[in-house]
Design a protein around this motif. Structure first.
Motif, PDB file in Angstrom:
ATOM      1  N   ASP A   4       2.683   9.226 -10.549  1.00  0.00           N
ATOM      2  CA  ASP A   4       3.022   7.911 -11.098  1.00  0.00           C
ATOM      3  C   ASP A   4       4.020   7.187 -10.193  1.00  0.00           C
ATOM      4  O   ASP A   4       5.191   7.553 -10.104  1.00  0.00           O
ATOM      5  CB  ASP A   4       3.577   8.096 -12.511  1.00  0.00           C
ATOM      6  CG  ASP A   4       3.948   6.766 -13.161  1.00  0.00           C
ATOM      7  OD1 ASP A   4       3.821   5.713 -12.492  1.00  0.00           O
ATOM      8  OD2 ASP A   4       4.358   6.789 -14.325  1.00  0.00           O
ATOM      9  N   HIS A   5       3.565   6.154  -9.528  1.00  0.00           N
ATOM     10  CA  HIS A   5       4.365   5.418  -8.546  1.00  0.00           C
ATOM     11  C   HIS A   5       5.673   4.895  -9.137  1.00  0.00           C
ATOM     12  O   HIS A   5       6.706   4.870  -8.474  1.00  0.00           O
ATOM     13  CB  HIS A   5       3.526   4.245  -8.005  1.00  0.00           C
ATOM     14  CG  HIS A   5       4.186   3.472  -6.915  1.00  0.00           C
ATOM     15  ND1 HIS A   5       4.019   3.789  -5.593  1.00  0.00           N
ATOM     16  CD2 HIS A   5       5.031   2.418  -6.951  1.00  0.00           C
ATOM     17  CE1 HIS A   5       4.731   2.944  -4.847  1.00  0.00           C
ATOM     18  NE2 HIS A   5       5.358   2.104  -5.648  1.00  0.00           N
ATOM     19  N   ARG A   6       5.645   4.462 -10.397  1.00  0.00           N
ATOM     20  CA  ARG A   6       6.810   3.798 -10.985  1.00  0.00           C
ATOM     21  C   ARG A   6       7.742   4.760 -11.713  1.00  0.00           C
ATOM     22  O   ARG A   6       8.807   4.348 -12.165  1.00  0.00           O
ATOM     23  CB  ARG A   6       6.367   2.713 -11.970  1.00  0.00           C
ATOM     24  CG  ARG A   6       5.512   1.649 -11.313  1.00  0.00           C
ATOM     25  CD  ARG A   6       5.929   0.236 -11.717  1.00  0.00           C
ATOM     26  NE  ARG A   6       5.469  -0.716 -10.742  1.00  0.00           N
ATOM     27  CZ  ARG A   6       6.218  -1.204  -9.753  1.00  0.00           C
ATOM     28  NH1 ARG A   6       7.479  -0.850  -9.625  1.00  0.00           N
ATOM     29  NH2 ARG A   6       5.723  -2.061  -8.891  1.00  0.00           N
ATOM     30  N   PHE A  28       0.850  -1.185   0.000  1.00  0.00           N
ATOM     31  CA  PHE A  28       0.000   0.000   0.000  1.00  0.00           C
ATOM     32  C   PHE A  28       0.889   1.240   0.000  1.00  0.00           C
ATOM     33  O   PHE A  28       1.749   1.384   0.865  1.00  0.00           O
ATOM     34  CB  PHE A  28      -0.877   0.009   1.253  1.00  0.00           C
ATOM     35  CG  PHE A  28      -1.751   1.211   1.317  1.00  0.00           C
ATOM     36  CD1 PHE A  28      -2.979   1.205   0.673  1.00  0.00           C
ATOM     37  CD2 PHE A  28      -1.338   2.364   1.977  1.00  0.00           C
ATOM     38  CE1 PHE A  28      -3.785   2.325   0.697  1.00  0.00           C
ATOM     39  CE2 PHE A  28      -2.148   3.482   2.007  1.00  0.00           C
ATOM     40  CZ  PHE A  28      -3.375   3.458   1.364  1.00  0.00           C
ATOM     41  N   CYS A  29       0.703   2.123  -0.994  1.00  0.00           N
ATOM     42  CA  CYS A  29       1.552   3.313  -1.056  1.00  0.00           C
ATOM     43  C   CYS A  29       0.755   4.555  -0.668  1.00  0.00           C
ATOM     44  O   CYS A  29      -0.176   4.935  -1.361  1.00  0.00           O
ATOM     45  CB  CYS A  29       2.127   3.478  -2.454  1.00  0.00           C
ATOM     46  SG  CYS A  29       3.043   5.017  -2.603  1.00  0.00           S
ATOM     47  N   PRO A  30       1.127   5.221   0.439  1.00  0.00           N
ATOM     48  CA  PRO A  30       0.372   6.406   0.873  1.00  0.00           C
ATOM     49  C   PRO A  30       0.558   7.615  -0.045  1.00  0.00           C
ATOM     50  O   PRO A  30      -0.180   8.597   0.073  1.00  0.00           O
ATOM     51  CB  PRO A  30       0.947   6.697   2.267  1.00  0.00           C
ATOM     52  CG  PRO A  30       2.310   6.085   2.256  1.00  0.00           C
ATOM     53  CD  PRO A  30       2.246   4.896   1.340  1.00  0.00           C
ATOM     54  N   PHE A  31       1.561   7.547  -0.966  1.00  0.00           N
ATOM     55  CA  PHE A  31       1.811   8.694  -1.845  1.00  0.00           C
ATOM     56  C   PHE A  31       1.050   8.589  -3.167  1.00  0.00           C
ATOM     57  O   PHE A  31       1.079   9.510  -3.965  1.00  0.00           O
ATOM     58  CB  PHE A  31       3.314   8.835  -2.135  1.00  0.00           C
ATOM     59  CG  PHE A  31       4.156   9.191  -0.927  1.00  0.00           C
ATOM     60  CD1 PHE A  31       3.569   9.637   0.253  1.00  0.00           C
ATOM     61  CD2 PHE A  31       5.542   9.108  -0.984  1.00  0.00           C
ATOM     62  CE1 PHE A  31       4.350   9.970   1.361  1.00  0.00           C
ATOM     63  CE2 PHE A  31       6.329   9.443   0.111  1.00  0.00           C
ATOM     64  CZ  PHE A  31       5.729   9.870   1.292  1.00  0.00           C
ATOM     65  N   CYS A  32       0.419   7.452  -3.433  1.00  0.00           N
ATOM     66  CA  CYS A  32      -0.286   7.282  -4.703  1.00  0.00           C
ATOM     67  C   CYS A  32      -1.616   8.061  -4.707  1.00  0.00           C
ATOM     68  O   CYS A  32      -2.244   8.234  -3.655  1.00  0.00           O
ATOM     69  CB  CYS A  32      -0.537   5.796  -4.975  1.00  0.00           C
ATOM     70  SG  CYS A  32       0.832   5.006  -5.832  1.00  0.00           S
ATOM     71  N   PRO A  33      -2.058   8.523  -5.911  1.00  0.00           N
ATOM     72  CA  PRO A  33      -3.340   9.230  -6.006  1.00  0.00           C
ATOM     73  C   PRO A  33      -4.471   8.354  -5.486  1.00  0.00           C
ATOM     74  O   PRO A  33      -4.457   7.137  -5.685  1.00  0.00           O
ATOM     75  CB  PRO A  33      -3.504   9.473  -7.514  1.00  0.00           C
ATOM     76  CG  PRO A  33      -2.149   9.336  -8.093  1.00  0.00           C
ATOM     77  CD  PRO A  33      -1.388   8.381  -7.223  1.00  0.00           C
ATOM     78  N   SER A  46       9.240   3.712  -2.276  1.00  0.00           N
ATOM     79  CA  SER A  46       9.769   3.769  -3.633  1.00  0.00           C
ATOM     80  C   SER A  46       9.057   4.802  -4.505  1.00  0.00           C
ATOM     81  O   SER A  46       9.561   5.191  -5.541  1.00  0.00           O
ATOM     82  CB  SER A  46       9.754   2.389  -4.286  1.00  0.00           C
ATOM     83  OG  SER A  46       8.431   1.903  -4.327  1.00  0.00           O
ATOM     84  N   HIS A  47       7.903   5.285  -4.085  1.00  0.00           N
ATOM     85  CA  HIS A  47       7.220   6.339  -4.844  1.00  0.00           C
ATOM     86  C   HIS A  47       8.146   7.564  -4.941  1.00  0.00           C
ATOM     87  O   HIS A  47       8.714   7.973  -3.929  1.00  0.00           O
ATOM     88  CB  HIS A  47       5.914   6.705  -4.128  1.00  0.00           C
ATOM     89  CG  HIS A  47       4.980   7.488  -4.977  1.00  0.00           C
ATOM     90  ND1 HIS A  47       3.763   7.002  -5.385  1.00  0.00           N
ATOM     91  CD2 HIS A  47       5.104   8.714  -5.547  1.00  0.00           C
ATOM     92  CE1 HIS A  47       3.172   7.914  -6.154  1.00  0.00           C
ATOM     93  NE2 HIS A  47       3.964   8.964  -6.250  1.00  0.00           N
ATOM     94  N   PRO A  48       8.299   8.151  -6.161  1.00  0.00           N
ATOM     95  CA  PRO A  48       9.291   9.231  -6.306  1.00  0.00           C
ATOM     96  C   PRO A  48       8.998  10.438  -5.399  1.00  0.00           C
ATOM     97  O   PRO A  48       7.933  11.029  -5.495  1.00  0.00           O
ATOM     98  CB  PRO A  48       9.214   9.625  -7.779  1.00  0.00           C
ATOM     99  CG  PRO A  48       7.941   9.052  -8.280  1.00  0.00           C
ATOM    100  CD  PRO A  48       7.625   7.865  -7.430  1.00  0.00           C
TER     101      PRO A  48
HETATM  102 ZN   LIG Z   1       2.889   5.219  -4.861  1.00  0.00          ZN
END
Ligand SMILES: [Zn+2]
Ligand SMILES: [Zn+2]
Length: 344
Positions: free
Chosen positions: A115-117, A42-47, A166-168
């Motif tokens: 964009d996570h990647r 789970f990425c907290p920085f993703c939209p 890893s999210h930029p």
């Molecule tokens: Zn992310």
């Protein structure tokens, strides 16, 4: 002087010697970096996950987007686990012989892209420029705070470089003291200006443009070169070719130029070094609005300092000798590193 074997080189900004162990002659392919990817489910920085971060401080959004909702292109939030807290006064006091202060400051996260990647070197120049403008705008805003002496902007990319997600993203830490490394550079620049009435970094750039042996990339506004006394293999120094002391004074047009140079050198890192973990840091002038302040507080800063970025892939480990001495041993000479990076 022999070109063979190791050399001591003096870093005129940091007033320190570096060992260039060029007989080791390490080439890009000689560096193998262990790569454990930090992948969170789970990425907290993703939209769509905006409520998982503290409420945003600033954002660049497409028209129609709402605050703390999706539709942003760059977003700044307080660090959820800040090293320093915003409220309060420094209250510096003595504890016998020692001094202490409250842990006042700011710790922010710049989420560079939805964009996570995406990697900075893959993004469009205009997109990278948005991140660089956000740095400038946060710097301008934080410099209104008279308690904050210095604002450091930096990026850790890859877990070996200290990134925990890893999210930029990049980070901003503002402190009520001027960090030692920065103060050393500021003092070196002030002394040089006091004696020579010239900016030390303008002088360094002029010499690097003259010799060209450590130059990596150049355009009409910016230059990137391997510093003479580089601490790390493939370390780079990026600066405007025109004199400017304060990054917050950079125009949108300037920052688009900087974005192009940054994208260029990060692309060279990826090609030469197989997408290495890296750090970059921005050294800009200290906050001139600080109160109360000492007499002659950085009062020639406008003329004697010159903002720049320091960028280095994380290929070597700092170990006992470095910790014990403040020395660095660099197994790739900056001339060799520049030649490799230029050839791509
Ligand atoms: Zn992310
Ligand atoms: Zn200058």
């Amino acid at each position: 002087m022999s070109e063979q074997g190791s050399q001591y080189r003096y870093d005129i900004l940091q007033k320190r010697w570096v060992i260039i162990a060029s007989e080791r002659g390490k080439r890009p392919q000689d560096f193998a970096v262990p790569r454990e990817e930090v992948e969170t489910v789970f990425c907290p920085f993703c939209p769509g996950h905006e409520e998982k971060t503290p409420p945003e401080i600033a954002a660049i959004r497409d028209p129609g987007g709402r605050t703390n909702g999706p539709g942003w292109r760059v977003r700044v939030v307080p660090n959820k686990f800040p090293a320093l807290r915003v409220e309060g006064e420094p209250e510096r006091e003595a504890e016998g012989l020692y001094d202490r202060m409250n842990g006042i400051g700011a710790h922010e996260v710049v989420i560079e892209s939805p964009d996570h990647r995406s990697r900075m070197c893959d993004r469009e120049v205009d997109d990278i420029a948005l991140t660089l403008r956000m740095y400038r705008d946060r710097l301008t805003d934080l410099m209104r705070d008279q308690r904050l002496k210095y604002i450091l902007i930096f990026k850790n990319s890859g877990s070996a470089a200290g990134a925990s997600l890893s999210h930029p993203h990049s980070q901003i830490i503002a402190t009520t003291v001027t960090p030692r490394t920065v103060a050393l550079e500021l003092n070196s620049c002030r002394e040089h200006h006091h004696i020579k009435e010239r900016c030390l970094i303008c002088d360094i750039i002029k010499q690097e443009l003259g010799s060209r042996e450590r130059l990596v990339t150049i355009d009409d506004r910016y230059v990137a070169f391997c510093p003479y006394a580089a601490r790390f293999p493939f370390e780079l120094f990026i600066a405007p070719r025109f004199h400017q002391h304060d990054y917050s004074k950079a125009s949108d047009h300037d920052l688009r130029g900087l974005a192009a140079v940054l994208r260029d050198v990060l692309g060279r890192y990826r090609e030469a070094l197989d997408d290495p973990p890296y750090n970059f840091i921005l050294h800009t002038s200290p906050n001139a609005n600080v109160r109360p302040r000492r007499a002659h507080y950085w009062d020639t800063i406008e003329f004697d300092f010159h903002w720049h970025m320091e960028l280095f892939p994380r290929l070597t480990r700092v170990a006992g000798f470095e910790w014990g001495t403040g020395f660095y041993i660099n197994p790739t000479s900056p001339e060799d590193a520049a030649r490799y990076l230029r050839s791509l």
